[in-house]
Design an enzyme around this catalytic site. Structure first.
Site, PDB file in Angstrom:
ATOM      1  CB  THR A 108      74.641 -40.731  30.420  1.00 47.51           C
ATOM      2  OG1 THR A 108      74.084 -40.235  31.632  1.00 47.51           O
ATOM      3  CG2 THR A 108      75.851 -41.578  30.732  1.00 47.51           C
ATOM      4  N   GLY A 124      70.342 -45.414  28.976  1.00 50.03           N
ATOM      5  CA  GLY A 124      70.406 -44.519  30.134  1.00 50.03           C
ATOM      6  C   GLY A 124      69.904 -43.141  29.736  1.00 50.03           C
ATOM      7  CB  CYS A 148      62.627 -45.370  28.838  1.00 50.19           C
ATOM      8  SG  CYS A 148      62.521 -47.041  28.167  1.00 50.19           S
ATOM      9  CG  ASN A 194      64.409 -48.127  33.769  1.00 47.51           C
ATOM     10  OD1 ASN A 194      65.519 -48.476  33.373  1.00 47.51           O
ATOM     11  ND2 ASN A 194      63.409 -47.948  32.951  1.00 47.51           N
ATOM     12  CD  GLU A 236      68.947 -51.907  23.137  1.00 43.88           C
ATOM     13  OE1 GLU A 236      67.922 -51.800  23.820  1.00 43.88           O
ATOM     14  OE2 GLU A 236      70.089 -52.045  23.625  1.00 43.88           O
TER      15      GLU A 236
HETATM   16  P1  NAD Z   1      72.279 -42.796  33.598  1.00 48.47           P
HETATM   17  O1  NAD Z   1      72.556 -42.253  32.251  1.00 48.47           O
HETATM   18  O2  NAD Z   1      72.556 -41.964  34.777  1.00 48.47           O
HETATM   19  O3  NAD Z   1      73.073 -44.163  33.839  1.00 48.47           O
HETATM   20  C1  NAD Z   1      72.950 -45.259  32.965  1.00 48.47           C
HETATM   21  C2  NAD Z   1      74.205 -46.105  33.069  1.00 48.47           C
HETATM   22  O4  NAD Z   1      75.303 -45.369  32.532  1.00 48.47           O
HETATM   23  C3  NAD Z   1      74.591 -46.474  34.492  1.00 48.47           C
HETATM   24  O5  NAD Z   1      75.116 -47.788  34.491  1.00 48.47           O
HETATM   25  C4  NAD Z   1      75.674 -45.455  34.809  1.00 48.47           C
HETATM   26  O6  NAD Z   1      76.582 -45.862  35.813  1.00 48.47           O
HETATM   27  C5  NAD Z   1      76.367 -45.335  33.470  1.00 48.47           C
HETATM   28  N1  NAD Z   1      77.116 -44.104  33.240  1.00 48.47           N
HETATM   29  C6  NAD Z   1      76.938 -42.894  33.834  1.00 48.47           C
HETATM   30  N2  NAD Z   1      77.805 -42.011  33.319  1.00 48.47           N
HETATM   31  C7  NAD Z   1      78.544 -42.659  32.381  1.00 48.47           C
HETATM   32  C8  NAD Z   1      79.569 -42.264  31.489  1.00 48.47           C
HETATM   33  N3  NAD Z   1      80.038 -41.023  31.444  1.00 48.47           N
HETATM   34  N4  NAD Z   1      80.075 -43.193  30.640  1.00 48.47           N
HETATM   35  C9  NAD Z   1      79.594 -44.454  30.640  1.00 48.47           C
HETATM   36  N5  NAD Z   1      78.626 -44.881  31.472  1.00 48.47           N
HETATM   37  C10 NAD Z   1      78.093 -43.985  32.334  1.00 48.47           C
HETATM   38  O7  NAD Z   1      70.744 -43.249  33.572  1.00 48.47           O
HETATM   39  P2  NAD Z   1      69.894 -43.858  34.751  1.00 48.47           P
HETATM   40  O8  NAD Z   1      69.529 -42.750  35.692  1.00 48.47           O
HETATM   41  O9  NAD Z   1      70.542 -45.071  35.273  1.00 48.47           O
HETATM   42  O10 NAD Z   1      68.584 -44.340  33.974  1.00 48.47           O
HETATM   43  C11 NAD Z   1      67.491 -43.515  33.717  1.00 48.47           C
HETATM   44  C12 NAD Z   1      67.513 -43.034  32.285  1.00 48.47           C
HETATM   45  O11 NAD Z   1      67.542 -44.151  31.402  1.00 48.47           O
HETATM   46  C13 NAD Z   1      66.260 -42.276  31.925  1.00 48.47           C
HETATM   47  O12 NAD Z   1      66.623 -41.154  31.158  1.00 48.47           O
HETATM   48  C14 NAD Z   1      65.473 -43.262  31.071  1.00 48.47           C
HETATM   49  O13 NAD Z   1      64.574 -42.695  30.156  1.00 48.47           O
HETATM   50  C15 NAD Z   1      66.582 -43.989  30.371  1.00 48.47           C
HETATM   51  N6  NAD Z   1      66.136 -45.276  29.858  1.00 48.47           N
HETATM   52  C16 NAD Z   1      66.008 -45.421  28.508  1.00 48.47           C
HETATM   53  C17 NAD Z   1      65.553 -46.615  27.987  1.00 48.47           C
HETATM   54  C18 NAD Z   1      65.403 -46.821  26.503  1.00 48.47           C
HETATM   55  O14 NAD Z   1      65.272 -47.965  26.083  1.00 48.47           O
HETATM   56  N7  NAD Z   1      65.429 -45.789  25.694  1.00 48.47           N
HETATM   57  C19 NAD Z   1      65.245 -47.664  28.851  1.00 48.47           C
HETATM   58  C20 NAD Z   1      65.390 -47.472  30.218  1.00 48.47           C
HETATM   59  C21 NAD Z   1      65.846 -46.271  30.729  1.00 48.47           C
END
Ligand code: NAD
Length: 487
Positions: A235, A231, A287, A155, A466
């Site tokens: 995950t 993420g 997020c 995002n 962070e």
């Molecule tokens: P995601 O969890 O699908 O993927 C995030 C990253 O993790 C990607 O690089 C992906 O390839 C990797 N990944 C996927 N499975 C994995 C595994 N089993 N082991 C290690 N890495 C793995 O999330 P997304 O769809 O890319 O992002 C959206 C999500 O991120 C939303 O839930 C959002 O709220 C969250 N987010 C949180 C913050 C925060 O600061 N809290 C900031 C931005 C986004």
């Protein structure tokens, strides 16, 4: 048609750009057009072994590099991001679908700011000392951990990638970083800038690929000492479970379902404008976006009408145009997920006040992934629409009668990332800020960020923080040394 020249992205391993060893690539789409415009490596454990070896080899020299010299490299990198700001912003917009003004003023601006912040912070980082009167003195050493993993989502691609990499490098670690496979382009361009800035070979290695192909092997690799992950919550859980017996340090920044609390005594016009921004910035794909909007009943109807009017003025269009305020969603599958939640909301009894549809933009964006900013009323707080993270341009409105009810609605969530409070009664704001179960509270503002402050969430929104010194502490191992006096 895509406007970008076709590119084949490469991994950065040991200072060299290279193709994935097994030669597998994935299509990379421009969300505003729905067209493939680049290829992304689908790296696997073979690429990982090379990256780990390079990072291990580079670690002692980087860990022992003087703080001022590390800072110099990081400042050069920040300079390069700034001087390439326009190209990076364009690349981010093409890759992600976000409006170009947002990419430039928020994403790329912040990427440079992140690097510069930690370049400065590393020269100021100090550790504690605890005197035991005339008996002894304790001092705490803070050493880098070794090889660490930084994994980021789609995002805010470069913004969040640098938010992890900068403190990891500043603290003296070597890094294997994995951007989202959905938005890999600026991570690739950034890896080119790292080489140009003179970051020594192996200090940062960037591997592209999916979660299963490279994310999971990276997190469970025995040589990886810490994982900084942003993420989705599921995950985050998978990473926790997969590494449970490995005793790695984990920083997990996960999903959110953030409440926005609007009181009758708010600064009405400004609140309408800012609540719309907090709901729909980056197409609702931040997020921190406020997706559950609670409004004091005495102004509920007036606020709802004003908010609908405000949202209907948001300019949706080709994200590469300077006057576009709202671009495309990141992928076709994400668009389908968002649309399925709009259908669910209606099945749960919600009324769509504005939006609710996917739209086609005439011209080059006719096949892009556009969904209107959508406001929904008439739902119960416990329904799935109000409990599950949609992560798109869909927000609900609900009335409340008194402060305690507002707080209980806000806290009635599995998530606990951020909240905003809109009222001119500052005592009420302080009281409610204390009662909210979220890691971040904004009072009469949203997304106002000071990089020194702790950033992160509670409950399903993650663990660890962070930002500022918290990040440098995460990326170092404290060791207490106790010296008894002998006088
Ligand atoms: P995601 O969890 O699908 O993927 C995030 C990253 O993790 C990607 O690089 C992906 O390839 C990797 N990944 C996927 N499975 C994995 C595994 N089993 N082991 C290690 N890495 C793995 O999330 P997304 O769809 O890319 O992002 C959206 C999500 O991120 C939303 O839930 C959002 O709220 C969250 N987010 C949180 C913050 C925060 O600061 N809290 C900031 C931005 C986004």
């Amino acid at each position: 048609m895509p406007v970008a020249p076709f590119k084949t992205i490469q991994n950065l391993i040991n200072g060299q750009f290279q193709a994935p060893i097994d030669g597998h690539y994935m299509d990379n789409y421009e969300p505003a057009t729905g067209q493939v415009y680049a290829l992304t490596p689908e790296s696997n454990e073979r690429d990982l072994q090379q990256a780990v070896a390079a990072a291990e080899q580079a670690f002692p020299a980087w860990a022992n590099t003087a703080a001022e010299d590390k800072a110099k490299v990081l400042h050069r990198l920040a300079d390069l991001i700034e001087s390439n700001q326009d190209d990076l912003a364009k690349a981010e917009t093409i890759d992600n679908g976000k409006p170009i003004t947002l990419a430039k003023n928020v994403d790329i601006y912040r990427a440079a700011a992140n690097i510069r912040f930690f370049a400065n912070a590393l020269t100021q980082f100090s550790s504690e000392s605890h005197a035991m009167e005339d008996v002894a003195i304790n001092y705490t050493l803070r050493d880098p951990l070794g090889v660490v993993a930084c994994i980021s989502p789609w995002n805010l691609p470069l913004y969040l990638f640098t938010w992890k990499i900068a403190p990891a490098l500043a603290a003296g670690n070597t890094v294997i970083a994995k951007p989202s496979e959905i938005t890999p382009m600026t991570a690739y361009l950034f890896s080119e800038l790292c080489v140009e800035a003179g970051l020594p070979a192996g200090v940062l290695n960037v591997l592209h690929g999916t979660g299963p192909s490279i994310g999971a092997p990276l997190t469970t690799h025995p040589k990886i000492k810490a994982i900084s992950f942003t993420g989705g919550s599921s995950t985050g859980t998978a990473i926790k479970l997969a590494t449970a017996n490995q005793h790695k340090k984990l920083s997990l920044e996960l999903g959110g379902k953030n409440p926005t609390l609007v009181f009758a005594d708010c600064d009405f016009d400004r609140t309408v404008e800012q609540v719309a921004r907090s709901a729909f910035a980056n197409q609702g794909q931040i997020c921190l976006c406020g997706s559950r909007i609670y409004i004091e009943r005495s102004i509920y109807k007036k606020f709802l009408h004003a908010l609908v009017k405000q949202v209907e003025q948001i300019k949706i269009g080709d994200p590469l145009l300077d006057d576009t305020q709202f671009g495309a969603l990141v992928s076709k599958s994400h668009m389908q997920k968002v649309l399925s939640y709009i259908t669910l909301a209606q099945q749960e009894g919600g009324q769509v006040l504005t939006g609710g549809q996917s739209i086609s933009i005439a011209g080059r964006c006719k096949d892009g992934y556009f969904v209107q900013p959508t406001l929904i009323s008439g739902l119960d707080n416990r329904c799935r629409t109000n409990q599950e993270e949609i992560f798109g341009p869909v927000c609900t409105l609900q009335p409340f009668d008194h402060d305690d009810e507002a707080v209980s609605y806000a806290n009635d969530s599995a998530y606990g990332l951020a909240a905003s409070i809109w009222s001119q009664d500052i005592n009420r704001c302080h009281r409610i800020a204390k009662q909210l179960n979220t890691g971040i509270v904004w009072i009469n503002c949203w997304l106002l960020r000071d990089l020194r402050t702790p950033f992160g969430g509670m409950k399903a929104s993650g663990s660890g923080r962070e930002g500022g010194l918290e990040a440098l502490r995460f990326f170092t191992e404290p060791k207490n040394v106790c010296v008894q006096f002998n006088y």
